[in-house]
Write a protein that holds these residues in place. Sequence first.
Motif, short mmCIF file in Angstrom:
data_model
loop_
_atom_site.label_atom_id
_atom_site.label_comp_id
_atom_site.label_asym_id
_atom_site.label_seq_id
_atom_site.Cartn_x
_atom_site.Cartn_y
_atom_site.Cartn_z
N PRO A 31 0.83 -1.22 0.00
CA PRO A 31 0.00 0.00 0.00
C PRO A 31 0.86 1.27 0.00
CG PRO A 31 -0.75 -1.55 1.70
CD PRO A 31 0.56 -2.06 1.16
N HIS A 32 0.24 2.38 -0.34
CA HIS A 32 0.83 3.72 -0.26
C HIS A 32 2.01 3.92 -1.21
CE1 HIS A 32 -1.86 4.27 3.05
NE2 HIS A 32 -1.34 3.22 3.66
N GLY A 33 1.98 3.25 -2.36
CA GLY A 33 3.00 3.48 -3.38
C GLY A 33 4.35 2.86 -3.09
N LEU A 34 4.40 1.92 -2.16
CA LEU A 34 5.65 1.24 -1.83
C LEU A 34 5.65 -0.17 -2.41
CD1 LEU A 34 6.12 2.33 1.90
CD2 LEU A 34 7.11 3.36 -0.15
N ALA A 35 6.83 -0.74 -2.49
CA ALA A 35 6.98 -2.12 -2.96
C ALA A 35 8.22 -2.70 -2.31
CB ALA A 35 7.10 -2.14 -4.48
N LEU A 36 8.36 -4.02 -2.42
CA LEU A 36 9.55 -4.66 -1.86
C LEU A 36 10.04 -5.76 -2.78
CD1 LEU A 36 8.93 -7.69 -0.57
CD2 LEU A 36 7.88 -6.36 1.23
N ILE A 37 11.31 -6.09 -2.59
CA ILE A 37 11.94 -7.23 -3.25
C ILE A 37 12.48 -8.12 -2.14
CG2 ILE A 37 13.86 -8.03 -4.68
CD1 ILE A 37 13.64 -5.40 -6.25
N PRO A 38 11.91 -9.33 -1.98
CA PRO A 38 12.44 -10.23 -0.95
C PRO A 38 13.83 -10.74 -1.33
CG PRO A 38 10.44 -11.15 -1.97
CD PRO A 38 10.77 -9.89 -2.68
N MET A 39 14.68 -10.90 -0.34
CA MET A 39 16.03 -11.42 -0.55
C MET A 39 15.93 -12.95 -0.52
SD MET A 39 19.16 -10.86 -1.23
CE MET A 39 19.22 -9.09 -1.08
N THR A 40 15.62 -13.53 -1.67
CA THR A 40 15.53 -14.98 -1.78
C THR A 40 16.94 -15.58 -1.79
OG1 THR A 40 15.59 -14.89 -4.18
CG2 THR A 40 13.40 -14.80 -3.14
N ASP A 41 17.02 -16.89 -1.60
CA ASP A 41 18.33 -17.55 -1.66
C ASP A 41 18.99 -17.31 -3.01
OD1 ASP A 41 18.02 -18.58 0.89
OD2 ASP A 41 17.28 -20.52 0.19
N GLU A 42 18.22 -17.42 -4.08
CA GLU A 42 18.75 -17.23 -5.44
C GLU A 42 19.28 -15.80 -5.63
OE1 GLU A 42 17.28 -18.23 -9.95
OE2 GLU A 42 15.79 -17.45 -8.56
N LEU A 43 18.52 -14.82 -5.18
CA LEU A 43 18.95 -13.43 -5.32
C LEU A 43 20.18 -13.17 -4.45
CD1 LEU A 43 18.42 -10.68 -6.59
CD2 LEU A 43 16.83 -10.20 -4.71
N HIS A 44 20.18 -13.69 -3.24
CA HIS A 44 21.32 -13.51 -2.33
C HIS A 44 22.59 -14.05 -2.99
CE1 HIS A 44 23.94 -14.41 1.15
NE2 HIS A 44 23.37 -13.35 1.67
N HIS A 45 22.51 -15.23 -3.55
CA HIS A 45 23.67 -15.84 -4.20
C HIS A 45 24.13 -14.99 -5.41
CE1 HIS A 45 26.44 -18.89 -5.56
NE2 HIS A 45 25.88 -18.85 -6.76
N ALA A 46 23.19 -14.53 -6.21
CA ALA A 46 23.52 -13.74 -7.40
C ALA A 46 24.18 -12.40 -7.05
CB ALA A 46 22.26 -13.51 -8.23
N LEU A 47 23.84 -11.85 -5.89
CA LEU A 47 24.36 -10.53 -5.51
C LEU A 47 25.68 -10.58 -4.74
CD1 LEU A 47 21.02 -8.83 -4.48
CD2 LEU A 47 22.44 -8.27 -6.47
N GLN A 48 26.10 -11.76 -4.31
CA GLN A 48 27.35 -11.87 -3.54
C GLN A 48 28.52 -11.36 -4.37
OE1 GLN A 48 27.61 -12.24 -0.47
NE2 GLN A 48 27.12 -14.26 0.28
N GLN A 49 29.32 -10.48 -3.79
CA GLN A 49 30.51 -9.93 -4.42
C GLN A 49 31.61 -9.87 -3.36
OE1 GLN A 49 30.59 -7.51 -7.40
NE2 GLN A 49 28.68 -8.33 -8.16
N PRO A 50 32.83 -10.22 -3.73
CA PRO A 50 33.92 -10.05 -2.75
C PRO A 50 33.99 -8.58 -2.33
CG PRO A 50 34.67 -11.24 -4.70
CD PRO A 50 33.30 -10.73 -5.00
N SER A 51 33.97 -8.36 -1.04
CA SER A 51 33.97 -6.98 -0.55
C SER A 51 34.34 -6.93 0.92
CB SER A 51 32.57 -6.37 -0.74
OG SER A 51 32.51 -5.10 -0.17
N THR A 52 34.88 -5.82 1.30
CA THR A 52 35.12 -5.57 2.72
C THR A 52 34.07 -4.60 3.27
OG1 THR A 52 36.64 -3.78 2.18
CG2 THR A 52 37.60 -5.97 2.52
#
Length: 151
Positions: A31-52
């Motif tokens: 509601p109220h013009g908001l939205a979300l993207i859940p951090m699924t296992d697949e998305l979490h894995h795809a977004l992993q980058q070596p970083s400090t």
Amino acid sequence: MPYELNALIATDELITVVAAELPIARVARLPHGLALIPMTDELHHALQQPSTAPDYDFKRFPSGFAMRIAGWSKAAPIAFAEIDAEHPTGRRAALWYDGRITLGPLTPADGAPLARILHDLGAPATGLQELADALDALCRATPENPAPPGN
């Protein structure tokens, strides 16, 4: 019933832009013009980058993700929040804007992290319960018991 939701939350417009960059992302309208993207296992894995870069003590925060959120936040505020059955008002939440964290990370000791984040994203004070209920319905949804339409 136990549940957990780890998600990006922002305006529908910004979440649409983010989802276009992340084809495996699933978008849930709120509601109220908001939205979300859940951090699924697949998305979490795809977004992993070596970083400090810090993970801000989130449970499901991909390595290097803070830099991506900071980039998206240059267009509009964007939050990352963790909600579970034990912490329905938020286990942890932070808001980024203009390339940096501007609020948080918040914990239950700071009040209701989710309500504070939703307020800063523009949800009216009278609509915070409606948003919290929609998030709760999303968290509890199963294939046998889907979230109500519109979520």
